[in-house]
Scaffold this motif. Structure first.
Motif, PDB file in Angstrom:
ATOM      1  N   SER A  93       0.819  -1.207   0.000  1.00 43.79           N
ATOM      2  CA  SER A  93       0.000   0.000   0.000  1.00 43.79           C
ATOM      3  C   SER A  93       0.855   1.261   0.000  1.00 43.79           C
ATOM      4  N   ALA A  94       1.914   1.266   0.827  1.00 43.75           N
ATOM      5  CA  ALA A  94       2.771   2.450   0.926  1.00 43.75           C
ATOM      6  C   ALA A  94       3.455   2.757  -0.401  1.00 43.75           C
ATOM      7  N   ILE A  95       3.973   1.735  -1.081  1.00 45.48           N
ATOM      8  CA  ILE A  95       4.691   1.965  -2.337  1.00 45.48           C
ATOM      9  C   ILE A  95       3.729   2.336  -3.455  1.00 45.48           C
ATOM     10  N   SER A  96       2.542   1.764  -3.473  1.00 40.25           N
ATOM     11  CA  SER A  96       1.586   2.081  -4.540  1.00 40.25           C
ATOM     12  C   SER A  96       1.144   3.538  -4.507  1.00 40.25           C
ATOM     13  N   LYS A  97       1.230   4.175  -3.336  1.00 36.85           N
ATOM     14  CA  LYS A  97       0.791   5.570  -3.198  1.00 36.85           C
ATOM     15  C   LYS A  97       1.890   6.579  -3.479  1.00 36.85           C
ATOM     16  N   LEU A  98       3.130   6.122  -3.696  1.00 34.63           N
ATOM     17  CA  LEU A  98       4.223   7.050  -3.967  1.00 34.63           C
ATOM     18  C   LEU A  98       3.994   7.762  -5.292  1.00 34.63           C
ATOM     19  N   LYS A  99       4.228   9.064  -5.303  1.00 33.68           N
ATOM     20  CA  LYS A  99       4.068   9.864  -6.516  1.00 33.68           C
ATOM     21  C   LYS A  99       5.331  10.669  -6.768  1.00 33.68           C
ATOM     22  N   SER A 124      -5.917   2.432 -10.575  1.00 34.57           N
ATOM     23  CA  SER A 124      -6.927   3.463 -10.299  1.00 34.57           C
ATOM     24  C   SER A 124      -6.937   3.826  -8.819  1.00 34.57           C
ATOM     25  N   ASP A 125      -7.474   5.002  -8.522  1.00 33.79           N
ATOM     26  CA  ASP A 125      -7.542   5.461  -7.134  1.00 33.79           C
ATOM     27  C   ASP A 125      -8.390   4.525  -6.279  1.00 33.79           C
ATOM     28  N   SER A 126      -9.419   3.953  -6.871  1.00 37.65           N
ATOM     29  CA  SER A 126     -10.282   3.047  -6.101  1.00 37.65           C
ATOM     30  C   SER A 126      -9.514   1.794  -5.679  1.00 37.65           C
ATOM     31  N   THR A 127      -8.627   1.316  -6.569  1.00 40.44           N
ATOM     32  CA  THR A 127      -7.815   0.150  -6.226  1.00 40.44           C
ATOM     33  C   THR A 127      -6.860   0.478  -5.090  1.00 40.44           C
ATOM     34  N   LYS A 128      -6.231   1.655  -5.164  1.00 39.92           N
ATOM     35  CA  LYS A 128      -5.304   2.064  -4.107  1.00 39.92           C
ATOM     36  C   LYS A 128      -6.035   2.266  -2.786  1.00 39.92           C
ATOM     37  N   GLU A 129      -7.248   2.808  -2.853  1.00 35.82           N
ATOM     38  CA  GLU A 129      -8.035   2.985  -1.630  1.00 35.82           C
ATOM     39  C   GLU A 129      -8.405   1.643  -1.008  1.00 35.82           C
ATOM     40  N   MET A 130      -8.627   0.646  -1.876  1.00 35.09           N
ATOM     41  CA  MET A 130      -8.919  -0.689  -1.360  1.00 35.09           C
ATOM     42  C   MET A 130      -7.716  -1.234  -0.596  1.00 35.09           C
ATOM     43  N   LEU A 131      -6.508  -1.011  -1.157  1.00 35.41           N
ATOM     44  CA  LEU A 131      -5.295  -1.445  -0.469  1.00 35.41           C
ATOM     45  C   LEU A 131      -5.143  -0.739   0.872  1.00 35.41           C
ATOM     46  N   VAL A 132      -5.449   0.554   0.872  1.00 36.95           N
ATOM     47  CA  VAL A 132      -5.371   1.326   2.109  1.00 36.95           C
ATOM     48  C   VAL A 132      -6.347   0.764   3.139  1.00 36.95           C
ATOM     49  N   SER A 133      -7.541   0.408   2.675  1.00 34.51           N
ATOM     50  CA  SER A 133      -8.551  -0.149   3.590  1.00 34.51           C
ATOM     51  C   SER A 133      -8.091  -1.475   4.174  1.00 34.51           C
ATOM     52  N   PHE A 134      -7.487  -2.319   3.334  1.00 34.62           N
ATOM     53  CA  PHE A 134      -6.946  -3.587   3.827  1.00 34.62           C
ATOM     54  C   PHE A 134      -5.836  -3.337   4.843  1.00 34.62           C
ATOM     55  N   SER A 135      -4.946  -2.386   4.525  1.00 34.39           N
ATOM     56  CA  SER A 135      -3.847  -2.076   5.449  1.00 34.39           C
ATOM     57  C   SER A 135      -4.382  -1.585   6.780  1.00 34.39           C
TER      58      SER A 135
END
Length: 415
Positions: A63-69, A162-173
């Motif tokens: 989750s942390a790496i997927s959110k890096l910009k 997509s942002d929704s996929t990243k948000e799902m990862l955040v929710s799991f984390s």
């Protein structure tokens, strides 16, 4: 009963752990035979840790790496570099201190019959084979090196998701972090059983090793906070670093010491960055990111406890393997959870470098919870205050290069 449970949960975790330690000592000294059932609590606690740790590492790092910009007009590259230098330095200092002041632990059964690695070639071979392990197999067998590798690769692949996929990862984390909190809330009862078992099996002398271990851990952390971090700041800004360091320790480290959570201290750090007049576009990213990847204290904990297990088991360590441990401790520390005791769950990752079985590594994790009353508080204080220090350092460095005046001595440090 419900009222008693509510009252118990209102007591801080530190106080509850202290109560558990005292209860374990009293039961072991007064009625060791009549209270031998207490050991089951320690076994259940360690079992719960073993169950939650692999999935925690996978989702937290991914989750942390997927959110890096990519940074846009910010100092993120400089800040991440400083985070990396600090964490690597912490791992190196912890390794050196562990060799100068070796600590032996009182571990339970299962430490016999180990075959230590034959040298750096064998260690590297094991490391490479663990890296390419099947992800499902890595999760089942708690192969933390394989888990970390897959988490990094999947995180990089999901950066374009997509942002929704990243948000799902955040929710799991977040959900897994909540599970960790529930498990850690059982620490007082679990530690009571572990302390009871250690004293009954080894006598009160078993606690002396914990005192030595705690001295090495805290000594490394204080050295990093008061010597290494100021040195890194000075090299970058060529100014007296201590006004900035002491302010971060005063306004960030103290609150982090009591919350024992880098994640919980994010609002405090962002408020301090605002007082320092830093770029909001920078600190709004660097502070939450630092709560995940800037883990000097975690690198110290992982290195010291891993080498304590190595010394206890009599495993020889050469210079090359020690250097690999420094890097591995820094990398695994970046995956430490921002909740109390999060770094302890990553000790098996470093322990696997020396061929230490997961069962024994989790006993070391349990020892970490026993000393965690002070260790985890100091670790979190160091981690969280460093986020502000290096965010400010990167901006001060840019100002110095642009020829602007730097004033870090003013009360609010407006630039």
């Amino acid at each position: 009963m419900k009222h008693l449970l509510l009252r118990w949960n209102q007591i801080s975790l530190v106080k509850r752990i202290l109560i558990g330690i005292v209860a374990g000592i009293l039961l072991a000294v007064t009625i060791p035979d009549a209270a031998n059932w207490v050991t089951i609590f320690g076994s259940l606690f360690v079992g719960a840790l073993k169950a939650v740790a692999p999935i925690l590492v996978l989702f937290l790092v991914m989750s942390a790496i997927s959110k890096l910009k990519s940074d846009n007009q910010t100092n993120m590259k400089s800040i991440i570099t400083l985070y990396g230098i600090s964490t690597l330095s912490a791992g190196f200092i912890a390794v050196v201190a562990s060799f100068i002041f070796p600590v032996n632990l009182s571990l339970g059964t299962g430490a016999e019959g180990l075959t230590p690695p034959g040298g750096i070639v064998e260690v590297l071979q094991t490391l490479l084979l663990n890296i390419v392990d099947n992800p499902i197999n890595a999760l089942i067998n708690a192969n933390y090196i394989g888990i970390l590798t897959w988490a990094v690769l999947l995180g990089l692949a999901l950066r374009s998701a997509s942002d929704s996929t990243k948000e799902m990862l955040v929710s799991f984390s977040n959900a897994i972090s909540q599970l960790v909190k529930w498990v850690i809330n059982l620490a007082p009862i679990g530690i009571m059983g572990l302390v009871f078992d250690a004293i009954v099996a080894n006598g009160l002398s078993a606690l002396l090793g914990y005192g030595k271990l705690l001295a090495v851990l805290l000594g490394c952390m204080f050295f990093i906070a008061l010597v290494v971090n100021p040195l890194i700041v000075y090299i970058n800004i060529r100014r007296n670093p201590y006004p900035l360091v002491f302010r971060a320790l005063r306004e960030s480290a103290i609150t982090a010491f009591f919350t024992r959570s880098s994640a919980a201290n994010i609002p405090v750090n962002m408020s301090l960055c605002e007082k320092l007049g830093l770029n909001k576009d920078t600190y709004s990213v660097s502070i939450p990111l630092g709560a995940t990847i800037n883990m000097s204290g975690a690198a110290v904990t992982i290195s010291v406890l891993t080498l304590a297990a190595v010394h206890t088991l009599g495993i020889p360590v050469d210079f090359g393997t020690a250097l690999i441990l420094c890097v591995l401790a820094a990398v695994s520390a970046a995956g430490a959870s921002g909740v109390a005791g999060g770094s302890l769950l990553l000790i098996p990752l470093a322990s696997s470098l020396f061929g230490i079985p997961n069962d024994i590594a989790m006993q070391v994790v349990a020892v970490g919870f026993i000393v965690g009353v002070l260790q985890d508080s100091c670790e979190t204080a160091l981690n969280s205050s460093s986020d502000v220090i290096f965010t400010a350092t990167a901006e001060y460095r840019k100002m110095r290069r642009d020829g602007k005046e730097i004033n870090i001595n003013a009360r609010d440090s407006h630039l």
